[in-house]
Design a protein around this motif. Sequence first.
Motif, PDB file in Angstrom:
ATOM      1  N   LEU A   8      24.471  -5.207 -20.199  1.00 17.51           N
ATOM      2  CA  LEU A   8      23.020  -5.186 -19.984  1.00 17.51           C
ATOM      3  C   LEU A   8      22.377  -4.376 -21.099  1.00 17.51           C
ATOM      4  O   LEU A   8      22.755  -3.228 -21.337  1.00 17.51           O
ATOM      5  CB  LEU A   8      22.691  -4.568 -18.628  1.00 17.51           C
ATOM      6  N   ILE A   9      21.412  -4.989 -21.778  1.00 17.65           N
ATOM      7  CA  ILE A   9      20.611  -4.318 -22.790  1.00 17.65           C
ATOM      8  C   ILE A   9      19.275  -3.966 -22.158  1.00 17.65           C
ATOM      9  O   ILE A   9      18.540  -4.848 -21.707  1.00 17.65           O
ATOM     10  CB  ILE A   9      20.418  -5.222 -24.021  1.00 17.65           C
ATOM     11  N   LEU A  10      18.967  -2.674 -22.079  1.00 16.03           N
ATOM     12  CA  LEU A  10      17.746  -2.179 -21.450  1.00 16.03           C
ATOM     13  C   LEU A  10      16.841  -1.564 -22.512  1.00 16.03           C
ATOM     14  O   LEU A  10      17.292  -0.771 -23.342  1.00 16.03           O
ATOM     15  CB  LEU A  10      18.081  -1.111 -20.402  1.00 16.03           C
ATOM     16  N   VAL A  11      15.541  -1.894 -22.461  1.00 17.46           N
ATOM     17  CA  VAL A  11      14.616  -1.476 -23.508  1.00 17.46           C
ATOM     18  C   VAL A  11      13.458  -0.683 -22.898  1.00 17.46           C
ATOM     19  O   VAL A  11      12.749  -1.185 -22.006  1.00 17.46           O
ATOM     20  CB  VAL A  11      14.095  -2.686 -24.300  1.00 17.46           C
ATOM     21  N   HIS A  12      13.264   0.516 -23.382  1.00 20.21           N
ATOM     22  CA  HIS A  12      12.240   1.424 -22.842  1.00 20.21           C
ATOM     23  C   HIS A  12      10.842   1.050 -23.317  1.00 20.21           C
ATOM     24  O   HIS A  12      10.662   0.317 -24.292  1.00 20.21           O
ATOM     25  CB  HIS A  12      12.554   2.874 -23.209  1.00 20.21           C
ATOM     26  N   ASN A  55      12.031   6.655 -23.347  1.00 17.95           N
ATOM     27  CA  ASN A  55      13.208   6.814 -24.189  1.00 17.95           C
ATOM     28  C   ASN A  55      14.401   6.094 -23.580  1.00 17.95           C
ATOM     29  O   ASN A  55      14.370   5.658 -22.428  1.00 17.95           O
ATOM     30  CB  ASN A  55      13.523   8.291 -24.440  1.00 17.95           C
ATOM     31  N   ALA A  56      15.435   5.968 -24.377  1.00 17.32           N
ATOM     32  CA  ALA A  56      16.589   5.179 -23.977  1.00 17.32           C
ATOM     33  C   ALA A  56      17.288   5.756 -22.747  1.00 17.32           C
ATOM     34  O   ALA A  56      17.730   5.017 -21.872  1.00 17.32           O
ATOM     35  CB  ALA A  56      17.558   5.075 -25.158  1.00 17.32           C
ATOM     36  N   ARG A  57      17.385   7.068 -22.679  1.00 11.06           N
ATOM     37  CA  ARG A  57      18.092   7.660 -21.533  1.00 11.06           C
ATOM     38  C   ARG A  57      17.330   7.418 -20.226  1.00 11.06           C
ATOM     39  O   ARG A  57      17.936   7.178 -19.180  1.00 11.06           O
ATOM     40  CB  ARG A  57      18.312   9.148 -21.761  1.00 11.06           C
ATOM     41  N   ASP A  58      16.018   7.464 -20.304  1.00 15.16           N
ATOM     42  CA  ASP A  58      15.225   7.196 -19.099  1.00 15.16           C
ATOM     43  C   ASP A  58      15.446   5.773 -18.606  1.00 15.16           C
ATOM     44  O   ASP A  58      15.647   5.542 -17.403  1.00 15.16           O
ATOM     45  CB  ASP A  58      13.740   7.418 -19.380  1.00 15.16           C
ATOM     46  N   ILE A  59      15.378   4.807 -19.506  1.00 13.12           N
ATOM     47  CA  ILE A  59      15.510   3.412 -19.061  1.00 13.12           C
ATOM     48  C   ILE A  59      16.936   3.125 -18.595  1.00 13.12           C
ATOM     49  O   ILE A  59      17.133   2.309 -17.692  1.00 13.12           O
ATOM     50  CB  ILE A  59      15.059   2.425 -20.167  1.00 13.12           C
ATOM     51  N   PHE A  77      23.575  -0.751 -22.660  1.00 17.10           N
ATOM     52  CA  PHE A  77      23.126  -0.417 -24.009  1.00 17.10           C
ATOM     53  C   PHE A  77      21.608  -0.263 -24.001  1.00 17.10           C
ATOM     54  O   PHE A  77      20.895  -1.157 -23.526  1.00 17.10           O
ATOM     55  CB  PHE A  77      23.518  -1.509 -25.001  1.00 17.10           C
ATOM     56  N   ALA A  78      21.126   0.847 -24.519  1.00 19.77           N
ATOM     57  CA  ALA A  78      19.680   1.078 -24.578  1.00 19.77           C
ATOM     58  C   ALA A  78      19.308   1.537 -25.976  1.00 19.77           C
ATOM     59  O   ALA A  78      19.651   2.663 -26.379  1.00 19.77           O
ATOM     60  CB  ALA A  78      19.252   2.110 -23.544  1.00 19.77           C
ATOM     61  N   PRO A  79      18.611   0.701 -26.748  1.00 20.03           N
ATOM     62  CA  PRO A  79      18.156   1.136 -28.071  1.00 20.03           C
ATOM     63  C   PRO A  79      17.000   2.126 -27.949  1.00 20.03           C
ATOM     64  O   PRO A  79      16.183   2.040 -27.034  1.00 20.03           O
ATOM     65  CB  PRO A  79      17.702  -0.172 -28.732  1.00 20.03           C
ATOM     66  N   GLN A  80      16.950   3.064 -28.883  1.00 20.77           N
ATOM     67  CA  GLN A  80      15.912   4.090 -28.912  1.00 20.77           C
ATOM     68  C   GLN A  80      14.937   3.801 -30.043  1.00 20.77           C
ATOM     69  O   GLN A  80      15.333   3.690 -31.203  1.00 20.77           O
ATOM     70  CB  GLN A  80      16.532   5.468 -29.112  1.00 20.77           C
ATOM     71  N   ALA A  81      13.650   3.675 -29.718  1.00 19.57           N
ATOM     72  CA  ALA A  81      12.626   3.446 -30.736  1.00 19.57           C
ATOM     73  C   ALA A  81      12.333   4.724 -31.499  1.00 19.57           C
ATOM     74  O   ALA A  81      12.297   5.813 -30.926  1.00 19.57           O
ATOM     75  CB  ALA A  81      11.342   2.934 -30.083  1.00 19.57           C
ATOM     76  N   ASN A 137      27.143 -13.766 -20.310  1.00 19.30           N
ATOM     77  CA  ASN A 137      27.402 -12.524 -19.582  1.00 19.30           C
ATOM     78  C   ASN A 137      26.616 -11.345 -20.144  1.00 19.30           C
ATOM     79  O   ASN A 137      26.904 -10.191 -19.818  1.00 19.30           O
ATOM     80  CB  ASN A 137      28.901 -12.205 -19.595  1.00 19.30           C
ATOM     81  N   ILE A 138      25.618 -11.642 -20.981  1.00 15.58           N
ATOM     82  CA  ILE A 138      24.761 -10.608 -21.546  1.00 15.58           C
ATOM     83  C   ILE A 138      23.382 -10.714 -20.903  1.00 15.58           C
ATOM     84  O   ILE A 138      22.774 -11.787 -20.880  1.00 15.58           O
ATOM     85  CB  ILE A 138      24.652 -10.732 -23.077  1.00 15.58           C
ATOM     86  N   TYR A 139      22.916  -9.602 -20.355  1.00 17.38           N
ATOM     87  CA  TYR A 139      21.660  -9.529 -19.628  1.00 17.38           C
ATOM     88  C   TYR A 139      20.689  -8.630 -20.391  1.00 17.38           C
ATOM     89  O   TYR A 139      21.100  -7.772 -21.169  1.00 17.38           O
ATOM     90  CB  TYR A 139      21.885  -8.956 -18.226  1.00 17.38           C
ATOM     91  N   PHE A 140      19.405  -8.826 -20.111  1.00 20.26           N
ATOM     92  CA  PHE A 140      18.363  -8.032 -20.752  1.00 20.26           C
ATOM     93  C   PHE A 140      17.385  -7.531 -19.693  1.00 20.26           C
ATOM     94  O   PHE A 140      17.070  -8.253 -18.738  1.00 20.26           O
ATOM     95  CB  PHE A 140      17.575  -8.876 -21.763  1.00 20.26           C
ATOM     96  N   GLY A 141      16.875  -6.336 -19.908  1.00 21.16           N
ATOM     97  CA  GLY A 141      15.823  -5.811 -19.038  1.00 21.16           C
ATOM     98  C   GLY A 141      14.930  -4.880 -19.831  1.00 21.16           C
ATOM     99  O   GLY A 141      15.358  -4.274 -20.823  1.00 21.16           O
ATOM    100  N   GLY A 142      13.684  -4.766 -19.414  1.00 17.22           N
ATOM    101  CA  GLY A 142      12.775  -3.858 -20.086  1.00 17.22           C
ATOM    102  C   GLY A 142      11.553  -3.588 -19.245  1.00 17.22           C
ATOM    103  O   GLY A 142      11.223  -4.361 -18.337  1.00 17.22           O
ATOM    104  N   PHE A 143      10.887  -2.483 -19.562  1.00 15.51           N
ATOM    105  CA  PHE A 143       9.656  -2.099 -18.876  1.00 15.51           C
ATOM    106  C   PHE A 143       8.525  -1.985 -19.884  1.00 15.51           C
ATOM    107  O   PHE A 143       8.678  -1.362 -20.940  1.00 15.51           O
ATOM    108  CB  PHE A 143       9.826  -0.778 -18.144  1.00 15.51           C
ATOM    109  N   SER A 144       7.379  -2.572 -19.557  1.00 15.84           N
ATOM    110  CA  SER A 144       6.141  -2.432 -20.311  1.00 15.84           C
ATOM    111  C   SER A 144       6.347  -2.876 -21.764  1.00 15.84           C
ATOM    112  O   SER A 144       6.717  -4.016 -22.017  1.00 15.84           O
ATOM    113  CB  SER A 144       5.629  -0.999 -20.172  1.00 15.84           C
TER     114      SER A 144
END
Length: 206
Positions: free
Chosen positions: A20-24, A29-33, A48-52, A96-103
Amino acid sequence: MHTKNIINGGKEISQASKALILVHGRGGNARDILSLANNLNTQEFALFAPQATNNTWYPYSFLAPPAQNEPWLSSALEIMGQLLEEVKSKGIAEENIYFGGFSQGACLVAEFVTRNAARFGGVALFTGGLIGDMIYEGNYKGDFGGTPVFIGSGNPDAHVPVERIRETREVMDKMNARVSVKIYDNRPHTISQDEIDSANELVFGK
């Protein structure tokens, strides 16, 4: 321009069959998401969470003309592409790769997966839609092949108009995604428990 900075969580990718790739969002920030995954049915996933850079993927509203958000928008999309290829190179298939994000993160996810449509595991967009002052359909290619997509948003929302949610659904539908949308009247700009429950049911399989 963004520097590639990926925060990991969940299972080691060598021990996982899904990712799962999660995007803040803006200011997040990445740890929050990553903590969002504690509420999702992703216990067996590598996360996996990338940090902007400076906690923002692009400087202006997602409804601004795309050129106004350059070079940051292209840089963010490039980070996403690099991360997807890295996960695939570790033996996790696209389905088998998922994506999620907020705002703002959900907008970036929506834009990335629709520009690179394939049969992904699933996509959860918590208050986000395709990027631009209008829908630039020429940017979007591929076939989602039945990928489940959940979009939740408020009406009204301070940042994401319901009309853009509708337009996003129309584009994804035409590209063979299975899109489910829930609009919540007068919901604050946040992620509700019902959205988490819906994402678990419609995207994460439980």
